[in-house]
Enzyme design. Sequence first.
Site, PDB file in Angstrom:
ATOM      1  N   HIS A   1       0.886  -1.150  -0.072  1.00  0.00           N
ATOM      2  CA  HIS A   1       0.049  -0.164   0.009  1.00  0.00           C
ATOM      3  C   HIS A   1       0.830   1.367  -0.082  1.00  0.00           C
ATOM      4  CE1 HIS A   1      -3.094   2.950   1.338  1.00  0.00           C
ATOM      5  NE2 HIS A   1      -3.929   2.093   0.605  1.00  0.00           N
TER       6      HIS A   1
ATOM      7  N   ASP B   1      -8.066  -5.264  -0.122  1.00  0.00           N
ATOM      8  CA  ASP B   1      -8.397  -5.939  -1.077  1.00  0.00           C
ATOM      9  C   ASP B   1      -8.002  -7.397  -0.946  1.00  0.00           C
ATOM     10  OD1 ASP B   1      -9.539  -3.938  -2.561  1.00  0.00           O
ATOM     11  OD2 ASP B   1      -7.855  -3.260  -3.204  1.00  0.00           O
TER      12      ASP B   1
HETATM   13  N1  ACO Z   1       4.207  -7.375  -4.963  1.00  0.00           N
HETATM   14  C1  ACO Z   1       5.656  -7.365  -5.201  1.00  0.00           C
HETATM   15  N2  ACO Z   1       6.370  -6.500  -4.798  1.00  0.00           N
HETATM   16  C2  ACO Z   1       5.811  -5.322  -4.562  1.00  0.00           C
HETATM   17  C3  ACO Z   1       4.380  -4.970  -4.181  1.00  0.00           C
HETATM   18  C4  ACO Z   1       3.652  -6.312  -4.525  1.00  0.00           C
HETATM   19  N3  ACO Z   1       2.287  -6.403  -4.421  1.00  0.00           N
HETATM   20  N4  ACO Z   1       4.011  -3.939  -4.038  1.00  0.00           N
HETATM   21  C5  ACO Z   1       5.285  -3.323  -4.120  1.00  0.00           C
HETATM   22  N5  ACO Z   1       6.237  -4.055  -4.265  1.00  0.00           N
HETATM   23  C6  ACO Z   1       7.729  -3.566  -4.176  1.00  0.00           C
HETATM   24  C7  ACO Z   1       8.175  -2.964  -5.438  1.00  0.00           C
HETATM   25  O1  ACO Z   1       8.487  -3.711  -6.487  1.00  0.00           O
HETATM   26  C8  ACO Z   1       9.213  -2.178  -5.086  1.00  0.00           C
HETATM   27  O2  ACO Z   1      10.351  -2.757  -4.873  1.00  0.00           O
HETATM   28  P1  ACO Z   1      11.761  -2.158  -5.203  1.00  0.00           P
HETATM   29  O3  ACO Z   1      11.850  -1.239  -4.290  1.00  0.00           O
HETATM   30  O4  ACO Z   1      12.678  -3.300  -4.646  1.00  0.00           O
HETATM   31  O5  ACO Z   1      11.852  -1.878  -6.678  1.00  0.00           O
HETATM   32  C9  ACO Z   1       8.481  -1.649  -3.875  1.00  0.00           C
HETATM   33  O6  ACO Z   1       7.789  -2.515  -3.355  1.00  0.00           O
HETATM   34  C10 ACO Z   1       8.027  -0.209  -3.590  1.00  0.00           C
HETATM   35  O7  ACO Z   1       6.962  -0.531  -4.620  1.00  0.00           O
HETATM   36  P2  ACO Z   1       6.179   0.872  -5.351  1.00  0.00           P
HETATM   37  O8  ACO Z   1       5.596   0.558  -6.616  1.00  0.00           O
HETATM   38  O9  ACO Z   1       7.083   1.916  -5.532  1.00  0.00           O
HETATM   39  O10 ACO Z   1       5.099   1.142  -4.249  1.00  0.00           O
HETATM   40  P3  ACO Z   1       3.963   2.016  -4.346  1.00  0.00           P
HETATM   41  O11 ACO Z   1       3.897   2.760  -2.814  1.00  0.00           O
HETATM   42  O12 ACO Z   1       3.882   2.954  -5.522  1.00  0.00           O
HETATM   43  O13 ACO Z   1       2.899   1.037  -4.499  1.00  0.00           O
HETATM   44  C11 ACO Z   1       0.714  -0.249  -4.657  1.00  0.00           C
HETATM   45  C12 ACO Z   1       1.556   0.733  -3.861  1.00  0.00           C
HETATM   46  C13 ACO Z   1       0.501   0.310  -6.039  1.00  0.00           C
HETATM   47  C14 ACO Z   1      -0.341  -0.338  -3.942  1.00  0.00           C
HETATM   48  C15 ACO Z   1       1.614  -1.638  -5.002  1.00  0.00           C
HETATM   49  O14 ACO Z   1       2.019  -2.195  -3.427  1.00  0.00           O
HETATM   50  C16 ACO Z   1       1.078  -2.593  -5.558  1.00  0.00           C
HETATM   51  O15 ACO Z   1       1.124  -2.661  -6.695  1.00  0.00           O
HETATM   52  N6  ACO Z   1       0.377  -3.715  -5.150  1.00  0.00           N
HETATM   53  C17 ACO Z   1      -0.386  -4.575  -5.714  1.00  0.00           C
HETATM   54  C18 ACO Z   1      -1.982  -4.098  -6.154  1.00  0.00           C
HETATM   55  C19 ACO Z   1      -2.747  -3.958  -4.995  1.00  0.00           C
HETATM   56  O16 ACO Z   1      -2.888  -4.544  -4.338  1.00  0.00           O
HETATM   57  N7  ACO Z   1      -3.457  -2.520  -5.090  1.00  0.00           N
HETATM   58  C20 ACO Z   1      -4.387  -2.499  -3.958  1.00  0.00           C
HETATM   59  C21 ACO Z   1      -3.895  -1.331  -3.015  1.00  0.00           C
HETATM   60  S1  ACO Z   1      -5.146  -0.825  -1.988  1.00  0.00           S
HETATM   61  C22 ACO Z   1      -6.264   0.182  -2.384  1.00  0.00           C
HETATM   62  O17 ACO Z   1      -6.169   0.767  -3.687  1.00  0.00           O
HETATM   63  C23 ACO Z   1      -7.651   0.021  -2.024  1.00  0.00           C
END
Ligand code: ACO
Length: 445
Positions: free
Chosen positions: A310, A366
């Site tokens: 998140h 979710d």
């Molecule tokens: N699985 C694996 N790795 C992940 C995940 C994941 N679900 N989420 C983040 N990471 C990793 C990224 O690869 C990144 O790694 P690195 O630093 O080694 O390159 C690091 O964690 C940071 O990721 P970002 O994308 O920069 O984090 P951000 O805060 O932008 O993303 C997000 C948040 C979009 C929710 C992300 O965690 C994601 O894509 N999750 C999966 C989709 C999801 O479940 N969305 C629902 C969110 S809740 C809502 O909206 C109600």
Amino acid sequence: MAIQKGEVAILTLGDRTIELPIIVGTEGERAIDIARLRKETGLITLDPGFVNTGSCVSAITFVNGEQGILRYRGIPIEELVEKSSFVETAYLLINGRLPRQKELNRFRVLLNDSSLVHEDMHAFFQHFPRDSHPMGILSSMVTALRSFYPDLEGLSQSEEVNITLTRLLSKVRTMAAMSYKISRGHKIVYPREDLSYCANFLNMMFDSPVRPYHIDDDLVDALNAFWIIHADHEQNCSSAAVRLVGSGRVNLYAAISAGTAALWGPLHGGANQAVIEMLEDIQATGGDCEPFIKRAKDRNDPFRLMGFGHRVYKTYDPRAKIMKKIVDRVLPKVQSDPLLDVAMRLEEAATRDPYFLDHNLYPNIDFYAGIVLRAMGIPTNMFTVMFAIGRLPGWIAQWKEGAADPNWKLHRPRQIYVGRPLARYVPIEDRDEAYSAEACSYNAY
Ligand code: ACO
């Protein structure tokens, strides 16, 4: 509004220093106020994804991502789930305080009175292709509502807003159930005056002339809790879209339609559907979670574990904790769900894995939402619509707060241009490979 001022940040630019005020919110959050930065220095700030940028001050919802806190108008989400209803929570978010008994009764009557959808709109629903995504239909239909319910002459602005928001809260729920019935080729079930907001929705979804729907109080309670925990989450992607589009002074229907479109994406509200699809993939490939976890950790693979991580929560999402309890309550009501076993194994494996721990990736709301919705009988492609109905009070409250701000500015971010400097128009016969290579060499990505 309680904003403390006094402290300043000093910015040094060559031999010049300027003072930027620091503002402090009621929970001690601090921000450098850069509103005068460009005027005084000619500089802007650059912050892709607004990771460090506050777009407004707001008195609606408080989130602390480090400690896993979520409060609406100061009240902890756990307390609202235990003691409130979705309708009462909607009132709280939109009006800033809990309603008195008479006000709550009146709000319920208004919601009931607004629950029908203009019969002419049924034709729209009938003519969408049967496999259209319900979020696309919902977003279009919310905009279409404006044509069926135009300006209300002779009313004050606040009266007009109150009627519009009540219509939205009530009709979007009716439209969601309608689109489901139509997609199945079944007769529409109309809202009933004797049922609560949540019970009415379940009845409109599942009642049928050949199999009358039995309303289960536990499922109604679960839906109340589900919608309460989705009701607002401060400046998330869809609420920010509502504020941004609203800042152009479009009508409330158009702003809510923009929020609906933003919510559709799999990184935001669409994740609840994506979680179930991922769990189904795991199950279809033999039920072993490890290959999926391995892929999620591979930097060269765009795959992510849906329902994990998140932007704000760097600990367990408090809503996910509540959702997990709802799972325990609703599952005995239904036949055992093999996807739940997969979900539990995945959660266990991922929350032990050093990659997920180091990256602060915990199950989000979710992750469990899909399991709860499946238990209620909601089809997978309607999961994000369920989120949208829940998020409506938040979108409305965010829009209302923006509109009440005497300094509600048109949202218009700036950029740093990195494209081609001044160039001449090249006649078509001279556009050779060298021209293309040179012109494209400035593309940002
Ligand atoms: N699985 C694996 N790795 C992940 C995940 C994941 N679900 N989420 C983040 N990471 C990793 C990224 O690869 C990144 O790694 P690195 O630093 O080694 O390159 C690091 O964690 C940071 O990721 P970002 O994308 O920069 O984090 P951000 O805060 O932008 O993303 C997000 C948040 C979009 C929710 C992300 O965690 C994601 O894509 N999750 C999966 C989709 C999801 O479940 N969305 C629902 C969110 S809740 C809502 O909206 C109600």
